[in-house]
Design an enzyme around this catalytic site. Structure first.
Site, PDB file in Angstrom:
ATOM      1  N   THR A   8       0.850  -1.193   0.000  1.00 49.40           N
ATOM      2  CA  THR A   8       0.000   0.000   0.000  1.00 49.40           C
ATOM      3  C   THR A   8       0.887   1.246   0.000  1.00 49.40           C
ATOM      4  OG1 THR A   8      -0.179   0.315   2.405  1.00 49.40           O
ATOM      5  CG2 THR A   8      -1.672  -1.280   1.384  1.00 49.40           C
ATOM      6  N   ALA A  10       2.253   2.630  -2.587  1.00 45.86           N
ATOM      7  CA  ALA A  10       3.424   2.223  -3.379  1.00 45.86           C
ATOM      8  C   ALA A  10       3.774   3.188  -4.502  1.00 45.86           C
ATOM      9  CB  ALA A  10       3.170   0.836  -3.979  1.00 45.86           C
ATOM     10  N   SER A  12       4.939   6.269  -4.325  1.00 51.10           N
ATOM     11  CA  SER A  12       6.045   7.206  -4.082  1.00 51.10           C
ATOM     12  C   SER A  12       6.727   6.847  -2.772  1.00 51.10           C
ATOM     13  CB  SER A  12       5.518   8.655  -4.013  1.00 51.10           C
ATOM     14  OG  SER A  12       4.640   8.818  -2.906  1.00 51.10           O
ATOM     15  N   GLY A  13       7.807   7.568  -2.465  1.00 47.68           N
ATOM     16  CA  GLY A  13       8.467   7.452  -1.171  1.00 47.68           C
ATOM     17  C   GLY A  13       8.952   6.053  -0.838  1.00 47.68           C
ATOM     18  N   GLY A  15       7.309   3.351  -0.084  1.00 48.40           N
ATOM     19  CA  GLY A  15       6.592   2.272  -0.756  1.00 48.40           C
ATOM     20  C   GLY A  15       7.158   1.966  -2.126  1.00 48.40           C
ATOM     21  N   SER A 171       6.607   3.913  13.345  1.00 51.00           N
ATOM     22  CA  SER A 171       7.389   5.136  13.486  1.00 51.00           C
ATOM     23  C   SER A 171       8.042   5.177  14.867  1.00 51.00           C
ATOM     24  CB  SER A 171       6.472   6.357  13.307  1.00 51.00           C
ATOM     25  OG  SER A 171       7.137   7.552  13.655  1.00 51.00           O
ATOM     26  N   TYR A 193      -1.387  10.996  15.005  1.00 49.81           N
ATOM     27  CA  TYR A 193      -0.416  10.184  14.258  1.00 49.81           C
ATOM     28  C   TYR A 193       0.345   9.265  15.202  1.00 49.81           C
ATOM     29  CZ  TYR A 193       3.471   8.951  11.178  1.00 49.81           C
ATOM     30  OH  TYR A 193       4.392   8.260  10.440  1.00 49.81           O
TER      31      TYR A 193
END
Length: 345
Positions: A8, A10, A12-13, A15, A171, A193
């Site tokens: 998920t 996927a 950019s970044g 992923g 995180s 978050y």
């Protein structure tokens, strides 16, 4: 036999970097990019195929923050595949992050600077809101949508003689102090978050307790401090221009500043190569980068309470029942409305 891998977020970044690394590792994986924006996902697919022309890369529309989208995507997955080997739960949001500028500059020139950048503790707050399902948006996107997806896909994830893997992108900002078992959606707090990431840590542990005997194993990773669209959205662009040289300098002295998506995906890729039985369900696997640029993975014990984790899991099951009931009522209302339209035309 080719591995079925769903990622998920996927497009950019981290992923996208993970997808590139997976195809480099095993060009025969059947890779599914599960994204809410299919146009961007298509561009990511084209980029992957440009360097891996024979790869099998498929697209799936999935907005984890919408329960209807989750249910529709689950049906599509069940129609395409007869099993799932890996599901990387990577997509997440941090809406409207606000920075305490005074705390930022105070921390920038203190001994706490590394911890400040690594965890954002005492630095960030976010403004959450209700989504169309009546759930807190961050909770729904970062945690509950995945829980519902996993429950829907149990026939593919829990099969006799087959091992399936869940890997959560958590995180270092996942802190027990930000989570309340009396307010699991974080309606009354200012750190949704952090709360949602701590919740995903707890859910991973609970899933291992409930599902390991059925062949489903769950792991949690921390990508380190990575410069992605989410990170860049925290501060105005001119701030990043000012502090990036400082961050590269700090990187020499700390291993948590992975900085690039490729480096941040290290633990995600490392877990792809491990046998699940050898992993510690109470560990968070950290992507780390040495001052000389070497990437490696290190497990670190999570601050989790077994009793609270079980209570939390039970609350999610109860919430799932309510959401499913709501979805059935919406479907029924929609059918009645369509029937009414047909009658008056």
């Amino acid at each position: 036999m080719e591995k079925v891998v769903i990622v998920t977020g996927a497009n950019s970044g981290i992923g996208l970097a993970l997808c590139e690394r997976l195809l480099t590792e095993d060009s025969h994986v059947r890779l599914c990019l599960a994204c809410r924006n299919l146009e961007r996902a298509g561009a990511a697919r084209a980029a992957l195929l440009a360097s891996h022309s024979t790869a099998c890369v498929e697209l799936l529309k999935l907005d984890v923050g919408s329960m209807q989208s989750v249910l529709s995507a689950a049906e599509e997955i069940k129609s395409r595949y007869n099993r799932i080997d890996f599901m990387y739960l990577n997509a997440g949001i941090m809406p409207n992050p606000a920075v305490d500028i005074r705390a930022f500059f105070k921390g920038l020139f203190s001994r706490n600077v590394i911890n400040m950048f690594a965890t954002a503790e005492g630095l960030l707050t976010q403004q959450d809101r209700l989504n169309s399902d009546g759930l807190q948006e961050v909770f729904a996107t970062n945690l509950f949508g995945y829980f519902l997806l996993i429950r829907e896909l149990e026939p593919l994830l829990c099969q006799p003689g087959h091992t399936s893997r869940l890997v959560w992108t958590s995180s270092s900002n996942a802190r027990r102090s930000a989570f309340s078992i009396e307010d699991i959606q974080h309606r009354r707090g200012k750190e949704p978050y952090s709360s949602s990431k701590y919740a995903s840590d707890m859910l991973s542990l609970a899933l291992n307790k409930h599902k390991n005997q059925q062949g489903l194993f769950s792991s949690v990773i921390c990508p380190g401090l990575v410069m992605t669209n989410l990170t860049y959205g925290i501060l105005p662009s001119f701030f990043w221009t000012l502090i990036m040289p400082i961050m590269w300098l700090i990187r020499i002295f700390t291993n948590t500043f992975t900085l690039t998506p490729y480096n941040g995906a290290e633990a995600l890729h490392w877990l792809f190569l491990q046998k699940p039985e050898s992993l510690d369900p109470r560990a968070k696997y950290h992507s780390l980068t040495s001052g000389l640029g070497k990437n490696y993975t290190e497990p670190r014990r999570m601050d989790l309470d077994d009793e609270m984790t079980e209570v939390f899991y039970s609350k999610l099951v109860e919430l799932e029942k309510a959401v499913r009931r709501q979805q059935r009522e919406r479907t029924a209302d929609s059918k009645h409305y369509q029937q009414y339209l047909n009658e008056i035309q």
